[in-house]
Design a protein around this motif. Structure first.
Motif, mmCIF file in Angstrom:
data_model
loop_
_atom_site.group_PDB
_atom_site.id
_atom_site.type_symbol
_atom_site.label_atom_id
_atom_site.label_comp_id
_atom_site.label_asym_id
_atom_site.label_seq_id
_atom_site.Cartn_x
_atom_site.Cartn_y
_atom_site.Cartn_z
ATOM 1 N N ALA A 206 0.750 -1.133 0.124
ATOM 2 C CA ALA A 206 0.088 0.150 0.041
ATOM 3 C C ALA A 206 0.913 1.195 -0.223
ATOM 4 O O ALA A 206 0.517 2.225 -0.712
ATOM 5 C CB ALA A 206 -0.799 0.010 1.097
ATOM 6 N N HIS B 42 1.839 2.201 -3.461
ATOM 7 C CA HIS B 42 0.972 2.700 -4.211
ATOM 8 C C HIS B 42 0.568 4.085 -4.010
ATOM 9 O O HIS B 42 0.499 4.923 -4.812
ATOM 10 C CB HIS B 42 -0.094 2.024 -4.303
ATOM 11 N N TYR B 43 0.583 4.288 -2.534
ATOM 12 C CA TYR B 43 0.307 5.627 -1.984
ATOM 13 C C TYR B 43 1.327 6.573 -2.469
ATOM 14 O O TYR B 43 1.011 7.839 -3.200
ATOM 15 C CB TYR B 43 0.151 5.566 -0.350
ATOM 16 N N TRP C 81 0.848 7.806 -6.169
ATOM 17 C CA TRP C 81 -0.490 8.711 -6.214
ATOM 18 C C TRP C 81 -0.092 10.055 -5.366
ATOM 19 O O TRP C 81 -0.635 10.985 -5.932
ATOM 20 C CB TRP C 81 -1.502 8.102 -5.625
ATOM 21 N N PHE D 93 -8.660 8.538 -3.141
ATOM 22 C CA PHE D 93 -7.981 7.375 -3.521
ATOM 23 C C PHE D 93 -7.299 6.779 -2.247
ATOM 24 O O PHE D 93 -6.380 7.627 -1.740
ATOM 25 C CB PHE D 93 -6.891 7.438 -4.648
ATOM 26 N N PHE E 148 -5.575 3.937 0.117
ATOM 27 C CA PHE E 148 -4.608 2.690 -0.242
ATOM 28 C C PHE E 148 -4.504 1.960 1.164
ATOM 29 O O PHE E 148 -3.908 2.403 2.125
ATOM 30 C CB PHE E 148 -3.262 2.798 -0.816
ATOM 31 N N CYS F 296 -7.016 -0.619 -3.274
ATOM 32 C CA CYS F 296 -7.389 1.073 -3.473
ATOM 33 C C CYS F 296 -8.767 1.239 -3.280
ATOM 34 O O CYS F 296 -9.464 0.745 -4.163
ATOM 35 C CB CYS F 296 -7.003 1.699 -4.545
ATOM 36 N N ALA G 274 -6.780 2.935 -11.485
ATOM 37 C CA ALA G 274 -6.161 2.565 -10.308
ATOM 38 C C ALA G 274 -5.813 1.216 -10.763
ATOM 39 O O ALA G 274 -4.597 0.814 -10.107
ATOM 40 C CB ALA G 274 -7.250 2.632 -8.919
ATOM 41 N N ASP H 46 -1.590 -0.504 -11.021
ATOM 42 C CA ASP H 46 -0.939 -1.584 -10.411
ATOM 43 C C ASP H 46 0.304 -2.132 -10.833
ATOM 44 O O ASP H 46 1.345 -2.396 -10.102
ATOM 45 C CB ASP H 46 -2.064 -2.583 -10.271
#
Length: 151
Positions: free
Chosen positions: A17, A20-21, A24, A102, A104, A114, A141, A145
């Protein structure tokens, strides 16, 4: 008062997570290279790439049509969430409120999602609901990935 609503969905992800965070939150400038079929450009209008309150302009394609979106971002590091608050652009022609969050979430070592929340209010009751925009942000989203895993 015109019709309003909230859409919520979860997109399963791989990796962490945090990764990904970070993408973004800090690295929107990489989106055109990663998911150019969705995002053709992102520019900072005011502030810094990774600053709370920054204003960005997105050039994207939704339902095969090129569109523009101007948003102010809100960052919530504690909950690993980024909010894009709509200011101007194509989507704002039919909506008075358009906020996309969004978030995560690391549910377990192998289970990451997400959570996409869209809060909206139509300009008028005749305006269409933004279902196509929800499909768009959910697809964004999901498509990010693989790019996050490669980074």
């Amino acid at each position: 008062m015109a019709t309003s609503g909230t859409y919520v969905t979860e997109v399963p992800l791989k990796g962490s997570a945090e990764k990904h965070y970070k993408r973004w939150r800090n690295e929107n400038h990489l989106f055109p290279d990663a998911i150019g079929h969705h995002i053709q450009g992102v520019t900072v209008h005011d502030g810094e790439w990774d600053s709370h309150g920054a204003i960005k302009i997105w050039n994207y394609t939704c339902d095969g049509k090129p569109e523009v979106f101007k948003e102010r971002r809100e960052i919530d590091d504690e909950n690993m969430a980024v909010t894009f608050r709509g200011l101007e652009g194509h989507v704002m022609e039919t909506l008075k409120v358009y906020d996309v969050i969004f978030q995560f979430i690391q549910k377990s070592p192998e289970d990451i999602v997400c959570k996409v929340t869209m809060i909206w209010e139509k300009q008028t009751d005749d305006s269409p609901e933004p279902i196509n925009y929800m499909k768009f942000v959910k697809s964004m989203a999901a498509d990010m990935d693989n790019h996050v895993l490669e980074a």
